[in-house]
Design a protein around this motif. Sequence first.
Motif, short mmCIF file in Angstrom:
data_model
loop_
_atom_site.label_atom_id
_atom_site.label_comp_id
_atom_site.label_asym_id
_atom_site.label_seq_id
_atom_site.Cartn_x
_atom_site.Cartn_y
_atom_site.Cartn_z
N PHE A 13 0.86 -1.18 0.00
CA PHE A 13 0.00 0.00 0.00
C PHE A 13 0.90 1.23 0.00
O PHE A 13 1.65 1.47 0.93
CB PHE A 13 -0.94 -0.02 1.21
CG PHE A 13 -2.13 -0.91 1.03
CD1 PHE A 13 -3.36 -0.39 0.67
CD2 PHE A 13 -2.01 -2.29 1.19
CE1 PHE A 13 -4.47 -1.21 0.48
CE2 PHE A 13 -3.10 -3.12 1.00
CZ PHE A 13 -4.34 -2.59 0.64
N LYS A 14 0.80 1.99 -1.07
CA LYS A 14 1.68 3.13 -1.31
C LYS A 14 0.99 4.42 -0.87
O LYS A 14 -0.22 4.57 -1.05
CB LYS A 14 2.03 3.18 -2.79
CG LYS A 14 3.21 4.05 -3.19
CD LYS A 14 3.46 3.88 -4.68
CE LYS A 14 4.66 4.68 -5.16
NZ LYS A 14 5.92 4.15 -4.65
N ALA A 15 1.75 5.34 -0.31
CA ALA A 15 1.19 6.61 0.14
C ALA A 15 0.71 7.43 -1.05
O ALA A 15 1.35 7.46 -2.10
CB ALA A 15 2.22 7.39 0.95
N TYR A 16 -0.41 8.10 -0.86
CA TYR A 16 -0.92 9.05 -1.86
C TYR A 16 -0.11 10.36 -1.74
O TYR A 16 0.27 10.73 -0.64
CB TYR A 16 -2.40 9.31 -1.60
CG TYR A 16 -3.08 10.10 -2.68
CD1 TYR A 16 -3.64 9.46 -3.78
CD2 TYR A 16 -3.14 11.49 -2.61
CE1 TYR A 16 -4.24 10.19 -4.79
CE2 TYR A 16 -3.73 12.23 -3.62
CZ TYR A 16 -4.29 11.57 -4.71
OH TYR A 16 -4.87 12.30 -5.72
N SER B 298 1.39 3.65 -11.19
CA SER B 298 2.48 3.57 -10.21
C SER B 298 3.08 2.17 -10.18
O SER B 298 2.59 1.24 -10.83
CB SER B 298 1.95 3.93 -8.81
OG SER B 298 1.24 2.84 -8.26
N SER B 299 4.11 2.04 -9.36
CA SER B 299 4.82 0.76 -9.27
C SER B 299 3.98 -0.34 -8.62
O SER B 299 4.33 -1.52 -8.72
CB SER B 299 6.12 0.94 -8.47
OG SER B 299 5.83 1.39 -7.16
N VAL B 300 2.88 0.03 -7.95
CA VAL B 300 2.07 -0.99 -7.26
C VAL B 300 0.83 -1.39 -8.07
O VAL B 300 0.08 -2.27 -7.66
CB VAL B 300 1.64 -0.51 -5.86
CG1 VAL B 300 2.85 -0.26 -4.99
CG2 VAL B 300 0.76 0.73 -5.92
N ARG B 301 0.61 -0.75 -9.21
CA ARG B 301 -0.53 -1.12 -10.05
C ARG B 301 -0.30 -2.51 -10.63
O ARG B 301 0.74 -2.79 -11.20
CB ARG B 301 -0.70 -0.11 -11.18
CG ARG B 301 -2.00 -0.24 -11.98
CD ARG B 301 -3.18 0.32 -11.27
NE ARG B 301 -3.04 1.74 -10.95
CZ ARG B 301 -3.92 2.43 -10.23
NH1 ARG B 301 -5.01 1.84 -9.74
NH2 ARG B 301 -3.71 3.71 -9.97
N MET B 302 -1.27 -3.40 -10.47
CA MET B 302 -1.09 -4.79 -10.91
C MET B 302 -1.15 -4.91 -12.44
O MET B 302 -1.87 -4.16 -13.12
CB MET B 302 -2.19 -5.69 -10.33
CG MET B 302 -2.10 -5.94 -8.86
SD MET B 302 -3.29 -7.24 -8.39
CE MET B 302 -3.70 -6.70 -6.72
N SER B 303 -0.43 -5.89 -12.94
CA SER B 303 -0.57 -6.29 -14.34
C SER B 303 -1.88 -7.05 -14.49
O SER B 303 -2.49 -7.48 -13.51
CB SER B 303 0.61 -7.18 -14.75
OG SER B 303 0.53 -8.42 -14.06
#
Length: 299
Positions: A153-156, A163-168
């Motif tokens: 969970f990445k900070a807004y 972003s780097s945490v968006r899933m494929s």
Amino acid sequence: MAKSGPQRYPGASTTYWYGSKYPGSAMESNVVVWHTTEGTSVPTYDGGSSAPNFTAMPDFTAKRLVWYQHFDFDVSSRALVNRAGGVQTNTLNVVQVEIVGTCDPATHAAWQKAGRQHLYTPELPDWAIRDLAAFAKWAHEHHGVPLTSGVTFKAYPSSYGNSSVRMSYTAWNGYRGHCGHQHVPENDHGDPGLLPMAAILARAKGATPAPAKPAPTPPKEDDVTPYELWAYKGKGEKRDAYAYLRSTEAKVDALADKVDALEQRPLTDDQVAKIAAAVAAHPALAQAIADTLATRLKD
């Protein structure tokens, strides 16, 4: 696919029920997608056209979350973007929860300044973590949603967009457990920001919260030196420490003038450390502080 298990979360209100207007698709939900509403009340969700399955609204007086249910647990809701082609989002076995509050530090600061009571996901109170954990536990026990989260969970606002945490697409199709809007492909939202997911899942698994530390007892002013009171006050209450110094050994006109000037400027951590060190190291307390403040004011 047929639904199974209880479809209504115990105690949840159906005041804002949209299941009749938007029947949705039946499915076996095995993923919880968490959102933040970026407001302080239950949204209208455009009449239900963009509603999640659940909304969790804080009751600050009772220190609990009030739950509203908009669709059955195993029915697709409508809070995610689903673009043509690619993957399915709302209908891919996900149950969606909106937390009434914000993940945006700028919004948080503005609401704080305005005295607007709200939840800020990076700093959730223990009672909010407790109630979110209770929902996660219920979803696990009655619907088999894993008490796991294989994402960060990445900070807004760094969680916004691609972003780097968006899933494929592949990762999303195979995902099980808990994630956030920020992780869902075909979407650009960054909520719920830095949600304390690990703490929520730990509590759902039965972990007990650490006992709250008792508040320190304020020292009696007649029994302590100004430095001891300074140490007790801490950096967050510098002005109170200054007021005390001025009312005791620090009744020196030159020092008072410098304190008055300094109160108009924020202190850096380095300045605080140097002033505290000077106070601790020299018997001539008032003069040591005065000299240190004078030096800092010349910077």
